[in-house]
Design a protein around this motif. Structure first.
Motif, PDB file in Angstrom:
ATOM      1  N   ALA A  19     -10.960   8.774   2.389  1.00 54.53           N
ATOM      2  CA  ALA A  19      -9.950   8.005   1.671  1.00 54.53           C
ATOM      3  C   ALA A  19      -8.575   8.378   2.219  1.00 54.53           C
ATOM      4  N   ARG A  20      -7.652   7.427   2.160  1.00 54.26           N
ATOM      5  CA  ARG A  20      -6.296   7.680   2.654  1.00 54.26           C
ATOM      6  C   ARG A  20      -5.298   7.524   1.531  1.00 54.26           C
ATOM      7  N   LEU A  21      -4.292   8.358   1.534  1.00 55.64           N
ATOM      8  CA  LEU A  21      -3.230   8.323   0.544  1.00 55.64           C
ATOM      9  C   LEU A  21      -2.000   7.721   1.203  1.00 55.64           C
ATOM     10  N   SER A  22      -1.383   6.724   0.535  1.00 56.39           N
ATOM     11  CA  SER A  22      -0.194   6.103   1.110  1.00 56.39           C
ATOM     12  C   SER A  22       0.843   5.882   0.019  1.00 56.39           C
ATOM     13  N   VAL A  23       2.076   5.666   0.438  1.00 57.81           N
ATOM     14  CA  VAL A  23       3.179   5.419  -0.481  1.00 57.81           C
ATOM     15  C   VAL A  23       3.437   3.918  -0.503  1.00 57.81           C
ATOM     16  N   THR A  24       3.498   3.345  -1.703  1.00 60.83           N
ATOM     17  CA  THR A  24       3.769   1.914  -1.848  1.00 60.83           C
ATOM     18  C   THR A  24       5.271   1.674  -1.770  1.00 60.83           C
ATOM     19  N   PRO A  25       5.691   0.422  -1.591  1.00 62.17           N
ATOM     20  CA  PRO A  25       7.131   0.132  -1.492  1.00 62.17           C
ATOM     21  C   PRO A  25       7.926   0.533  -2.733  1.00 62.17           C
ATOM     22  N   SER A  28       5.390   4.715  -5.523  1.00 63.17           N
ATOM     23  CA  SER A  28       4.231   5.388  -6.101  1.00 63.17           C
ATOM     24  C   SER A  28       3.187   5.645  -5.022  1.00 63.17           C
ATOM     25  N   LEU A  29       2.276   6.567  -5.313  1.00 63.09           N
ATOM     26  CA  LEU A  29       1.215   6.905  -4.377  1.00 63.09           C
ATOM     27  C   LEU A  29      -0.009   6.052  -4.670  1.00 63.09           C
ATOM     28  N   GLN A  30      -0.731   5.666  -3.638  1.00 63.47           N
ATOM     29  CA  GLN A  30      -1.905   4.834  -3.804  1.00 63.47           C
ATOM     30  C   GLN A  30      -3.021   5.397  -2.929  1.00 63.47           C
TER      31      GLN A  30
END
Length: 179
Positions: A19-25, A28-30
């Protein structure tokens, strides 16, 4: 002590299913679930030219580049109307050959010489205009200093004459008051 040590194992066998963790615009973290990459099926000799050959010692080598073909044309002058065709053929020959012929370099040198000559002429004109403007500015500064001196002298003269003018006004205004 070496007998007490445990052998380390592989922590992550493949990153495809992770799974990958990313920052939304909005900040918040997704968490994105892992995705399986699509594998391409090879259809045979598609990319044989791109594959690098591997030597026995493990070093990859670039494939041998194909030698570029050189085309030359032979010109025969028959009459004056074919000279434009010959010129275009010679230009095409100059642009497509591996090494440009001497005529190309001569033409290029002549164009650069003309451009340099124009630039030198323009520089000379600008230099002379610049010196003329500098001389004009220095003359105007001198005139400005002379005018400032004349203004100062006029102010001093006005200061000297002011009491006399005031006395004369007082004398002319007193007879009118007494009547």
């Amino acid at each position: 002590m070496p007998e007490d040590r445990k052998c380390l194992g592989v922590l992550q066998s493949s990153m495809q299913n992770q799974a990958r963790l990313s920052v939304t615009p909005n900040g918040s973290l997704q968490l994105h679930p892992g995705s399986r990459g699509k594998k391409r099926k090879s259809t045979g000799n598609e990319n044989l030219e791109r594959v690098k050959a591997k030597r026995k010692d493990g070093i990859f080598e670039d494939p041998v580049a194909k030698k570029q073909k050189t085309y030359t044309s032979v010109h025969v002058q028959t009459d004056s109307s074919s000279s434009s065709t010959n010129d275009t053929d010679s230009i095409i020959n100059m642009l497509t050959s591996d090494t440009p012929p001497p005529e190309y370099w001569e033409g290029l040198a002549e164009k650069r010489r003309e451009a340099l000559e124009e630039a030198l002429d323009e520089n000379y004109k600008l230099h002379s205009e610049n010196t003329n403007l500098k001389e004009e500015v220095s003359k105007l500064k001198e005139d400005n200093k002379l005018m400032e001196e004349m203004v100062n002298e006029a102010k001093q003269l006005a200061l000297l004459l002011q009491p006399m003018v005031d006395e004369e006004e007082d004398e002319t205004s007193e007879p009118e008051v007494t009547e």
